[in-house]
Scaffold this active site. Structure first.
Site, mmCIF file in Angstrom:
data_model
loop_
_atom_site.group_PDB
_atom_site.id
_atom_site.type_symbol
_atom_site.label_atom_id
_atom_site.label_comp_id
_atom_site.label_asym_id
_atom_site.label_seq_id
_atom_site.Cartn_x
_atom_site.Cartn_y
_atom_site.Cartn_z
ATOM 1 N N ASP A 8 0.780 -1.381 0.140
ATOM 2 C CA ASP A 8 0.101 0.086 0.094
ATOM 3 C C ASP A 8 0.745 1.387 0.067
ATOM 4 O O ASP A 8 2.005 0.919 0.119
ATOM 5 C CB ASP A 8 -0.905 0.079 1.130
ATOM 6 C CG ASP A 8 -1.983 1.096 1.181
ATOM 7 O OD1 ASP A 8 -2.469 1.420 0.082
ATOM 8 O OD2 ASP A 8 -1.978 1.808 2.375
ATOM 9 N N ASP A 10 -0.223 5.336 0.579
ATOM 10 C CA ASP A 10 -0.256 6.312 1.642
ATOM 11 C C ASP A 10 -0.462 5.861 2.928
ATOM 12 O O ASP A 10 -1.201 4.855 3.396
ATOM 13 C CB ASP A 10 -1.581 7.171 1.373
ATOM 14 C CG ASP A 10 -1.731 8.326 2.063
ATOM 15 O OD1 ASP A 10 -0.941 8.793 2.912
ATOM 16 O OD2 ASP A 10 -2.768 9.010 1.750
ATOM 17 N N LYS A 180 -9.646 -3.281 -3.029
ATOM 18 C CA LYS A 180 -9.238 -3.869 -1.687
ATOM 19 C C LYS A 180 -10.393 -3.626 -0.813
ATOM 20 O O LYS A 180 -11.043 -2.466 -0.737
ATOM 21 C CB LYS A 180 -8.062 -3.366 -1.074
ATOM 22 C CG LYS A 180 -6.773 -3.480 -1.986
ATOM 23 C CD LYS A 180 -5.465 -2.732 -1.367
ATOM 24 C CE LYS A 180 -5.687 -1.483 -1.245
ATOM 25 N NZ LYS A 180 -4.385 -0.505 -0.506
ATOM 26 N N ASP A 205 -1.496 -0.336 5.700
ATOM 27 C CA ASP A 205 -1.698 0.421 6.944
ATOM 28 C C ASP A 205 -3.307 0.209 7.615
ATOM 29 O O ASP A 205 -3.554 0.836 8.613
ATOM 30 C CB ASP A 205 -1.415 1.798 6.930
ATOM 31 C CG ASP A 205 -2.041 2.584 5.880
ATOM 32 O OD1 ASP A 205 -2.396 1.912 5.045
ATOM 33 O OD2 ASP A 205 -2.682 3.638 6.283
#
Length: 272
Positions: A8, A10, A180, A205
């Site tokens: 991922d 950000d 996702k 995250d």
């Protein structure tokens, strides 16, 4: 057995306009040691080239082919179900570009699909049109179902999922989501790297997208606490990641990196 990484962006490799400490070095490590990797994003606004340009500006050694967006996954999925189809799109350039690449036509009447992506200038007139199209038989597709998106300084904007929920409520029809944590996007990303399930490692995250999606697929999962999910949130979930780290900087440690590669000795940083 070779291993590869789905990553991922950000909150994992950058935050706002700054790379997370150690992230550039981690990507250099993967590149230098020939570990295949792919960046996954649930943002369909930008093309892979646009995303790549941003990462390069932050100091990352990446190419267009290292980026996989939910817009790409959505376009490829629809092309596999109905080649040369038509779509009415609420979204921006990245999604439109991917649909054109797979031979889809963007129309204003009688589309096969109504597709909802991120957009900063969504008009109620477009939403009303989409509602009528779905009521008349067009299938409702969501690039993702995230309710909001962080924009920095502790602020958020409405995400794709918020607009999808409005259309679902208005039409009584449920959207199919490709981003996702959908297995559609996860499987496509794995196959893009030519990996098996056992060879795939996901670093993210967000528990409800990155970790849920990858864990459901049987991938090794690494949660970094540098983004959305914090320590205090972990008790809310019935599932858990294989590893919890403070940031990707931890993965520059050979002992931990090797543990993740071989899925051994669950690692939790000191203080947790």
């Amino acid at each position: 057995m070779k291993k590869g990484f789905l990553i991922d962006m950000d909150g994992v490799i950058y935050k706002g306009k700054e790379p997370i400490p150690g992230a550039v070095e981690f990507i250099d490590k993967l590149r230098g040691e020939n570990y295949p990797f792919l960046f996954l994003t649930n943002n369909s606004q930008r093309t892979s080239r646009d995303v790549c340009y941003k990462l390069r500006q932050l100091g990352f050694n990446v190419d267009d082919e290292d980026i996989f967006t939910c817009g790409m996954a959505t376009a490829r999925f629809l092309a596999s179900k109905k080649p040369s189809g038509t779509a009415y799109v609420i979204g921006e350039g990245g999604l439109l570009n991917e649909l054109h690449k797979v031979g889809y036509s963007i129309v204003d009447d009688n589309p096969d699909y109504v597709i909802i992506g991120e957009g900063r200038t969504i008009m109620l007139e477009s939403v009303d049109k989409a509602i009528n199209m779905v009521m008349n038989g067009a299938k409702l597709i969501a690039t993702n179902l995230e309710p909001n998106c962080p924009v920095g300084n502790g602020k958020y904007r409405a995400g794709c999922g918020a607009f999808v929920a409005m259309l679902e409520f208005a039409t009584g029809k449920q959207a199919f989501s490709v981003g996702k944590p959908s297995p559609v996007m996860m499987r496509m990303a794995r196959k893009t790297l030519q990996l098996t399930t056992a060879e795939t490692i996901m670093i993210g995250d967000t528990m409800s997208t990155d970790i849920l999606g990858a864990g459901s697929m049987g991938f090794t999962t690494v949660l970094t606490l540098s983004g959305v999910t914090k320590e205090k949130h972990l008790t809310q979930y019935a599932y858990s990641p294989d590893f919890i780290i403070k940031s990707v900087n931890d993965l520059l440690t050979e002992e931990l990196f090797n543990s993740v590669l071989h899925r051994q000795n669950e690692y939790v940083p000191s203080g947790l």
